[in-house]
Scaffold this active site. Structure first.
Site, PDB file in Angstrom:
ATOM      1  N   SER A 188       0.841  -1.204   0.000  1.00 22.78           N
ATOM      2  CA  SER A 188       0.000   0.000   0.000  1.00 22.78           C
ATOM      3  C   SER A 188       0.867   1.242   0.000  1.00 22.78           C
ATOM      4  CB  SER A 188      -0.912   0.004   1.230  1.00 22.78           C
ATOM      5  OG  SER A 188      -1.515   1.267   1.400  1.00 22.78           O
ATOM      6  N   TYR A 233      -1.812  -0.788  10.704  1.00 25.85           N
ATOM      7  CA  TYR A 233      -1.762  -1.083   9.265  1.00 25.85           C
ATOM      8  C   TYR A 233      -0.593  -0.348   8.609  1.00 25.85           C
ATOM      9  CZ  TYR A 233      -3.139  -1.276   4.352  1.00 25.85           C
ATOM     10  OH  TYR A 233      -3.157  -1.465   2.985  1.00 25.85           O
TER      11      TYR A 233
END
Length: 314
Positions: free
Chosen positions: A178, A191
């Site tokens: 990501s 995350y």
């Protein structure tokens, strides 16, 4: 007789379109030929992006090892790939049950992957666990689970496959990561931390294995644009004008599984070291974070203080 000036622009457009078409056809052919017979391991192959990626590599003649946490979904993907495919041009995929949240059984999965073909040409680390919540609402157990799936799992698999590549002095790691491995946003503490960690690991690995002829590629993308995400309306627009604009751009753009899968194939063929797949706003945010960190932190803090935005992210 010369070409009338009024016809120059249409002719240039036609010529450019023809060259672009030929280029795409050549690249499509090269994409298939370059992955032919290669052993490609895909983690979380049952996800939307993973299945698209499997479809492209399967059509290109790669020898696939498909990994995922659900045997039923793996078999369903296996059936969809094999139905209608030409056995003389494609290989039957191998299936391996692999769940990064179950660290104790990863060593068995690595052994099974190695036994499929005795080697690995390309390892695509695609698995990801997303969590969005205020830091005080996240337990330490959740933090550990996210780190297992997003960091410890992929690096354990990479370390297990690495000796096979070093022995043959060839191979490629592809990390599908990501953009939050480069840019941390609020309400994504564990995350973003896991994505930063795995990005750093593969950046270090790149330098260490280059002498063995092994390449490392990282692809950082914005959120995967799924229909379910698009269908969810916002509870209320943020009142801060700047954060409202940024939020709108982030929530109306993304990358489709199909586009990301094609980018992965291109990255494997060209062995690009780093790819950033994002629209202009994240690019600008990365530059602001690097050059004007105080400005970036102020904008992000303003978004957190915005009551409507905080409620939207809960």
């Amino acid at each position: 007789m010369g070409v009338p000036s009024v016809m120059v622009l249409p002719l240039l457009i036609v010529v450019f379109a023809g060259v672009y078409y030929v280029y795409n056809e050549v690249m499509r052919f090269m994409s298939k030929s370059m992955v032919l017979n290669k052993v490609v391991v895909i983690t979380d192959a049952v996800s939307g992006m993973g299945s698209e990626c499997a479809r492209l590599f399967h059509a290109g003649g790669a020898r696939l090892v498909l990994c995922g946490p659900s045997w039923d979904k793996l078999e369903s993907l296996y059936d969809s790939l094999c139905s209608g495919s030409d056995p003389s041009k494609t290989f039957t995929p191998k299936l391996v049950l692999l769940d990064f949240s179950d660290m104790e059984n990863i060593s068995d999965a690595i052994t099974e992957i190695a036994e499929c073909y005795g080697c690995v040409d390309v390892l695509i680390c695609n698995s990801s666990m997303k969590v969005k919540a205020p830091v005080q609402n996240l337990s330490l157990e959740m933090d550990k689970t996210v780190m297992d799936v997003n960091y410890f799992g992929p690096i354990t698999l990479a370390k297990g496959v690495l000796p096979l590549m070093i022995t043959r002095r060839t191979g490629q790691f592809v990390l599908v990561n990501s953009i939050q491995g480069k840019l941390a946003l609020p309400f994504r503490t564990c995350y973003a931390a896991s994505k930063h960690a795995v990005q750093a690991f593969f950046d270090c690995l790149r330098a260490e294995v280059e002498e063995y002829g092994i390449s490392v590629s990282t692809i950082s993308h914005t959120f995967i644009n799924a229909d379910a995400q698009d269908a969810t309306p916002s509870k209320a627009p943020p009142t801060n004008a700047l954060w409202a604009y940024i939020s709108n751009m982030l929530n109306t753009h993304g990358v489709s599984p199909d586009s990301l899968a094609h980018e992965i194939v291109r990255t494997v063929n060209r062995q690009n070291r780093e790819v950033l797949l994002a629209h202009p706003v994240p690019w600008i945010a990365l530059y602001i974070r690097a050059l004007l960190p105080s400005c970036f932190f102020a904008v992000v803090a303003a978004g957190v203080k915005d009551g409507a935005m905080t409620e939207q992210l809960k």
